[in-house]
Design a protein around this motif. Structure first.
Motif, mmCIF file in Angstrom:
data_model
loop_
_atom_site.group_PDB
_atom_site.id
_atom_site.type_symbol
_atom_site.label_atom_id
_atom_site.label_comp_id
_atom_site.label_asym_id
_atom_site.label_seq_id
_atom_site.Cartn_x
_atom_site.Cartn_y
_atom_site.Cartn_z
ATOM 1 N N GLN A 1 24.480 -24.394 -106.352
ATOM 2 C CA GLN A 1 25.353 -24.018 -107.467
ATOM 3 C C GLN A 1 26.273 -22.872 -107.076
ATOM 4 O O GLN A 1 27.452 -22.855 -107.452
ATOM 5 C CB GLN A 1 24.506 -23.601 -108.671
ATOM 6 C CG GLN A 1 23.729 -24.725 -109.323
ATOM 7 C CD GLN A 1 22.785 -24.207 -110.394
ATOM 8 O OE1 GLN A 1 22.068 -23.230 -110.183
ATOM 9 N NE2 GLN A 1 22.782 -24.847 -111.552
ATOM 10 N N LEU B 1 29.071 -24.085 -104.855
ATOM 11 C CA LEU B 1 30.023 -24.934 -105.580
ATOM 12 C C LEU B 1 30.831 -24.151 -106.617
ATOM 13 O O LEU B 1 31.718 -24.715 -107.266
ATOM 14 C CB LEU B 1 29.286 -26.085 -106.270
ATOM 15 C CG LEU B 1 28.592 -27.096 -105.348
ATOM 16 C CD1 LEU B 1 27.840 -28.143 -106.176
ATOM 17 C CD2 LEU B 1 29.611 -27.786 -104.438
ATOM 18 N N ILE C 1 29.656 -22.937 -109.364
ATOM 19 C CA ILE C 1 29.098 -23.131 -110.701
ATOM 20 C C ILE C 1 28.497 -21.832 -111.226
ATOM 21 O O ILE C 1 28.650 -21.492 -112.405
ATOM 22 C CB ILE C 1 28.042 -24.249 -110.682
ATOM 23 C CG1 ILE C 1 28.703 -25.582 -110.318
ATOM 24 C CG2 ILE C 1 27.326 -24.355 -112.021
ATOM 25 C CD1 ILE C 1 27.724 -26.701 -110.068
ATOM 26 N N SER C 2 27.828 -21.103 -110.359
ATOM 27 C CA SER C 2 27.180 -19.855 -110.774
ATOM 28 C C SER C 2 28.198 -18.849 -111.290
ATOM 29 O O SER C 2 27.988 -18.200 -112.328
ATOM 30 C CB SER C 2 26.397 -19.256 -109.600
ATOM 31 O OG SER C 2 25.413 -20.144 -109.130
ATOM 32 N N ARG D 1 31.166 -19.424 -112.569
ATOM 33 C CA ARG D 1 31.727 -19.870 -113.851
ATOM 34 C C ARG D 1 30.725 -19.655 -114.985
ATOM 35 O O ARG D 1 31.102 -19.250 -116.091
ATOM 36 C CB ARG D 1 32.138 -21.342 -113.767
ATOM 37 C CG ARG D 1 33.312 -21.594 -112.823
ATOM 38 C CD ARG D 1 33.916 -22.973 -113.035
ATOM 39 N NE ARG D 1 32.999 -24.042 -112.637
ATOM 40 C CZ ARG D 1 32.899 -24.514 -111.399
ATOM 41 N NH1 ARG D 1 33.639 -24.007 -110.423
ATOM 42 N NH2 ARG D 1 32.063 -25.497 -111.121
ATOM 43 N N ALA D 2 29.461 -19.911 -114.710
ATOM 44 C CA ALA D 2 28.433 -19.710 -115.731
ATOM 45 C C ALA D 2 28.289 -18.224 -116.074
ATOM 46 O O ALA D 2 28.176 -17.857 -117.252
ATOM 47 C CB ALA D 2 27.103 -20.271 -115.255
ATOM 48 N N VAL E 1 22.047 -23.915 -116.591
ATOM 49 C CA VAL E 1 22.035 -23.587 -115.157
ATOM 50 C C VAL E 1 20.687 -23.950 -114.546
ATOM 51 O O VAL E 1 20.613 -24.567 -113.470
ATOM 52 C CB VAL E 1 22.328 -22.085 -114.950
ATOM 53 C CG1 VAL E 1 22.064 -21.676 -113.505
ATOM 54 C CG2 VAL E 1 23.780 -21.773 -115.323
ATOM 55 N N GLN F 1 20.068 -27.717 -114.361
ATOM 56 C CA GLN F 1 20.839 -28.311 -113.268
ATOM 57 C C GLN F 1 20.146 -28.079 -111.932
ATOM 58 O O GLN F 1 20.126 -28.964 -111.069
ATOM 59 C CB GLN F 1 22.255 -27.728 -113.241
ATOM 60 C CG GLN F 1 23.151 -28.412 -112.210
ATOM 61 C CD GLN F 1 24.573 -27.908 -112.275
ATOM 62 O OE1 GLN F 1 24.833 -26.733 -112.017
ATOM 63 N NE2 GLN F 1 25.499 -28.790 -112.625
ATOM 64 N N ASN G 1 25.230 -32.977 -114.209
ATOM 65 C CA ASN G 1 26.147 -32.161 -115.003
ATOM 66 C C ASN G 1 25.500 -31.816 -116.343
ATOM 67 O O ASN G 1 25.732 -32.482 -117.353
ATOM 68 C CB ASN G 1 27.466 -32.894 -115.210
ATOM 69 C CG ASN G 1 28.501 -32.010 -115.893
ATOM 70 O OD1 ASN G 1 28.244 -30.840 -116.196
ATOM 71 N ND2 ASN G 1 29.683 -32.560 -116.128
ATOM 72 N N PHE H 1 26.196 -29.390 -118.129
ATOM 73 C CA PHE H 1 27.164 -28.706 -118.975
ATOM 74 C C PHE H 1 27.998 -29.681 -119.800
ATOM 75 O O PHE H 1 28.794 -29.263 -120.644
ATOM 76 C CB PHE H 1 28.101 -27.840 -118.131
ATOM 77 C CG PHE H 1 27.395 -26.702 -117.437
ATOM 78 C CD1 PHE H 1 27.264 -25.469 -118.047
ATOM 79 C CD2 PHE H 1 26.857 -26.897 -116.181
ATOM 80 C CE1 PHE H 1 26.604 -24.430 -117.407
ATOM 81 C CE2 PHE H 1 26.194 -25.854 -115.528
ATOM 82 C CZ PHE H 1 26.064 -24.632 -116.144
#
Length: 286
Positions: free
Chosen positions: A172, A175, A177-178, A180-181, A200, A203, A280, A282
């Motif tokens: 994550q 990518l 993702i972390s 953005r979260a 999170v 996922q 996904n 989210f």
């Protein structure tokens, strides 16, 4: 799980012989309760509270020179860990390549009691965790005894699932993702922030399932009952199960990792298809 004789990763570091300044004593259950209360009431990351209670101060900013170098883990009791980490490398490297990206494996640090990290002082009481600031997974091997004896989740594949879940957080991070979260959590209220945290974590469970899918295809190393071990581990560390055992009641709005049913469901989803887009968490409304 037939893991003996499989390739062992060199990205495992053993710090069990090192001492933390101030003794590096572990934290008891009281500290954990304080951390959970602070998380639920004030929205404070429980890892931050545990770091403060353990004398580690506030988490370090990325790039802070806190970590200590150590020898690669070569002892017999880390062989299983090295094999599982190697398997995650063998799975995620080609998956990233297929997506036109490069996979940078995390380093897994084995420690005892406490250890410095770029995210503050790591404590055994936290359980296994991933620090995005230094891109390392931290694990006190005593957790596996806790998983078996106190949480009712025995088995080597249950342990492999735990490692794969933390490596999932590394995926994550790579990518984006972390980041953005985390940005979304800073703009959210407590309940919304917890909900983001749940997505999170679920996922990461799904990504652990993706690893299990591809590692089984490549090695055929799973035995009867192995998947059930992982699913049981996922269920035993669900927020509802842990809250029921610790306080006798369930507070869904304080969940940060997801319910037992959710954790099982998302691991199974990743394992069934072995596809990252299936993870996904989210996308759904719940």
């Amino acid at each position: 799980m037939r893991w003996d004789g499989e390739r062992e990763s060199e990205n495992v570091e053993d710090r069990r012989g090192m001492r933390m300044p101030g003794g590096g004593k572990g934290l008891g259950i009281g500290a954990i309760v304080i951390a959970l209360i602070a998380s639920a009431v004030f929205g404070i990351n429980p890892l931050t509270v545990l770091g403060l209670l353990g004398g580690g101060g506030m988490p370090a900013m990325p790039g802070a020179q806190q970590e200590q170098s150590g020898p690669a883990a070569t002892s017999e009791d880390t062989r299983f860990v090295r094999v599982v980490v190697a398997s995650t490398e063998d799975v995620w490297t080609p998956l990233f390549q297929q997506a036109g990206a490069s996979y940078e494996p995390p380093r897994l640090v084995v420690f005892r009691g406490a250890t410095p990290t770029a995210c503050g002082t790591g404590q055994s009481a936290m359980g296994p965790f991933y620090c995005p600031a230094d891109r390392k997974v931290y694990l006190d091997l005593d957790f596996f005894d806790t998983l078996k004896q106190r949480m009712g989740a025995p088995g080597d594949f249950a342990q492999a699932y735990v490692i794969a879940h933390e490596v999932g957080h590394h995926v994550q991070n790579l990518l984006g993702i972390s980041d953005r979260a985390n940005a979304a959590q800073r703009q959210a209220g407590e309940a919304q922030g917890n909900a983001i945290s749940v997505r999170v974590e679920l996922q990461a469970d799904c990504l652990a399932g993706v690893w299990a899918h591809h590692s089984q295809q490549a090695k055929q190393w799973l035995q009867a009952g192995d998947i059930e071990e992982a699913l049981n581990a996922a269920a035993q560390i669900g927020d509802d199960t842990l809250q029921r055992k610790s306080q006798g009641r369930i507070v869904p709005e304080s969940f940060t990792h997801g319910s037992s049913a959710q954790r099982v469901e998302w691991f199974k989803r990743g394992f069934a298809g072995g596809k990252v887009p299936d993870c996904n968490t989210f996308a759904g409304s719940r």
